[in-house]
Motif scaffolding. Structure first.
Motif, PDB file in Angstrom:
ATOM      1  N   UNK A 120       0.856  -1.189   0.000  1.00  0.00           N
ATOM      2  CA  UNK A 120       0.000   0.000   0.000  1.00  0.00           C
ATOM      3  C   UNK A 120       0.891   1.237   0.000  1.00  0.00           C
ATOM      4  N   UNK A 121       0.314   2.368  -0.440  1.00  0.00           N
ATOM      5  CA  UNK A 121       1.094   3.601  -0.512  1.00  0.00           C
ATOM      6  C   UNK A 121       0.160   4.784  -0.305  1.00  0.00           C
ATOM      7  N   UNK A 122       0.714   5.877   0.285  1.00  0.00           N
ATOM      8  CA  UNK A 122      -0.040   7.100   0.515  1.00  0.00           C
ATOM      9  C   UNK A 122       0.413   8.181  -0.469  1.00  0.00           C
ATOM     10  N   UNK A 123      -0.551   8.790  -1.128  1.00  0.00           N
ATOM     11  CA  UNK A 123      -0.248   9.886  -2.045  1.00  0.00           C
ATOM     12  C   UNK A 123       0.369   9.471  -3.360  1.00  0.00           C
ATOM     13  N   UNK A 124       0.400   8.187  -3.679  1.00  0.00           N
ATOM     14  CA  UNK A 124       0.977   7.749  -4.954  1.00  0.00           C
ATOM     15  C   UNK A 124       0.396   6.384  -5.350  1.00  0.00           C
ATOM     16  N   UNK A 125       0.781   5.956  -6.556  1.00  0.00           N
ATOM     17  CA  UNK A 125       0.333   4.654  -7.069  1.00  0.00           C
ATOM     18  C   UNK A 125       1.325   3.594  -6.599  1.00  0.00           C
ATOM     19  N   UNK A 126       0.837   2.594  -5.875  1.00  0.00           N
ATOM     20  CA  UNK A 126       1.673   1.535  -5.366  1.00  0.00           C
ATOM     21  C   UNK A 126       2.085   0.602  -6.505  1.00  0.00           C
ATOM     22  N   UNK A 144      -4.631   7.324  -1.520  1.00  0.00           N
ATOM     23  CA  UNK A 144      -3.924   6.074  -1.187  1.00  0.00           C
ATOM     24  C   UNK A 144      -4.275   5.007  -2.219  1.00  0.00           C
ATOM     25  N   UNK A 145      -3.393   4.022  -2.335  1.00  0.00           N
ATOM     26  CA  UNK A 145      -3.624   2.865  -3.207  1.00  0.00           C
ATOM     27  C   UNK A 145      -3.094   1.629  -2.507  1.00  0.00           C
ATOM     28  N   UNK A 146      -3.647   0.449  -2.851  1.00  0.00           N
ATOM     29  CA  UNK A 146      -3.184  -0.808  -2.242  1.00  0.00           C
ATOM     30  C   UNK A 146      -3.515  -1.979  -3.154  1.00  0.00           C
ATOM     31  N   UNK A 147      -2.716  -3.054  -3.014  1.00  0.00           N
ATOM     32  CA  UNK A 147      -2.956  -4.306  -3.741  1.00  0.00           C
ATOM     33  C   UNK A 147      -2.834  -5.457  -2.748  1.00  0.00           C
ATOM     34  N   UNK A 148      -3.594  -6.537  -2.978  1.00  0.00           N
ATOM     35  CA  UNK A 148      -3.561  -7.713  -2.102  1.00  0.00           C
ATOM     36  C   UNK A 148      -3.862  -8.951  -2.933  1.00  0.00           C
ATOM     37  N   UNK A 149      -2.847  -9.817  -3.178  1.00  0.00           N
ATOM     38  CA  UNK A 149      -3.064 -11.011  -4.001  1.00  0.00           C
ATOM     39  C   UNK A 149      -3.782 -12.113  -3.226  1.00  0.00           C
TER      40      UNK A 149
END
Length: 231
Positions: A120-126, A144-149
């Protein structure tokens, strides 16, 4: 003398009558009897004798077998054969043709294997976020952006603020995801908010939009995307 003449005249008449009788007997002997010339009543007339030359063929005579080979009114032959009725044809069996349109090819996956690690990331594309598929409106401030496989699927989430109305933000994602084969439908949302659900096969994305105090739109994305090996 007179009596003598009468006797002579009588003898002459008798001779003449006798000669006449002999001539009549001879004439009647050469004629057919009446019983032979006249057919008895009720008997069949004698068969006609053809005077045609034995070597010639009577043009009016029907050829032998013509009546046997003539078709019956029902379409079959009169000799008892099982010919097909007139006007009908026996066609060979035809295999059933496929119906309907061919199934469309499955759309290309929006993500590919191997899946990124959870981040995950704040203020940007993870890293690993499908930014090309889930393209944000121009001028968006990323929150914020996040990924979870998970096995062969990837859960993604994002939020940001765009200086657009709710309708404009919703129209932007309908255009972007619609071009990738997604359909959309409205879903229940809180008062003052708007929500849309996008779907394509097993992939799904939910958009929620609300108005900020400055007149912009805060949006949130939550998606579940599936990958194909080598896609």
């Amino acid at each position: 003398m007179k009596a003598k003449r009468l006797v002579i005249a009588g003898v002459g008449v008798a001779a003449i009558l006798g000669g006449t009788a002999v001539v009549l007997d001879q004439m009647t002997a050469g004629e057919p009897s009446t019983s032979q010339a006249v057919a008895p009543a009720g008997s069949s007339p004698p068969a006609a004798v053809s005077t045609a030359d034995p070597g010639t063929t009577d043009a009016t005579a029907a050829p032998t077998g013509a009546a046997d080979s003539a078709p019956s009114p029902t379409g079959g032959s009169t000799d008892g054969s099982s010919a097909a009725p007139a006007g009908r044809e026996v066609l060979p069996p035809v295999s059933a043709a496929p119906t309907g349109l061919p199934a469309p090819s499955p759309p290309a996956s929006l993500i590919s294997m191997p899946l990124p690690a959870a981040a995950s990331a704040q203020g940007k594309i993870v890293d690993g976020f499908p930014a090309d598929a889930l393209r944000f409106p121009e001028g968006t401030v990323v929150g914020s952006t996040s990924v979870s496989p998970a096995e062969e699927s990837l859960q993604v989430a994002a939020d940001g603020i765009a200086s657009l109305s709710q309708d404009s933000v919703a129209g932007h994602f309908q255009q972007v995801l619609g071009g990738l084969g997604f359909w959309s439908e409205p879903v229940p949302a809180a008062a003052g908010e708007r929500a849309l659900r996008f779907g394509r096969g097993a992939d799904s994305v939910t958009l929620t939009a609300s108005t900020t105090g400055t007149g912009g739109t805060r949006f949130m994305l939550l998606g579940n995307l599936h990958a194909a090996a080598g896609g």
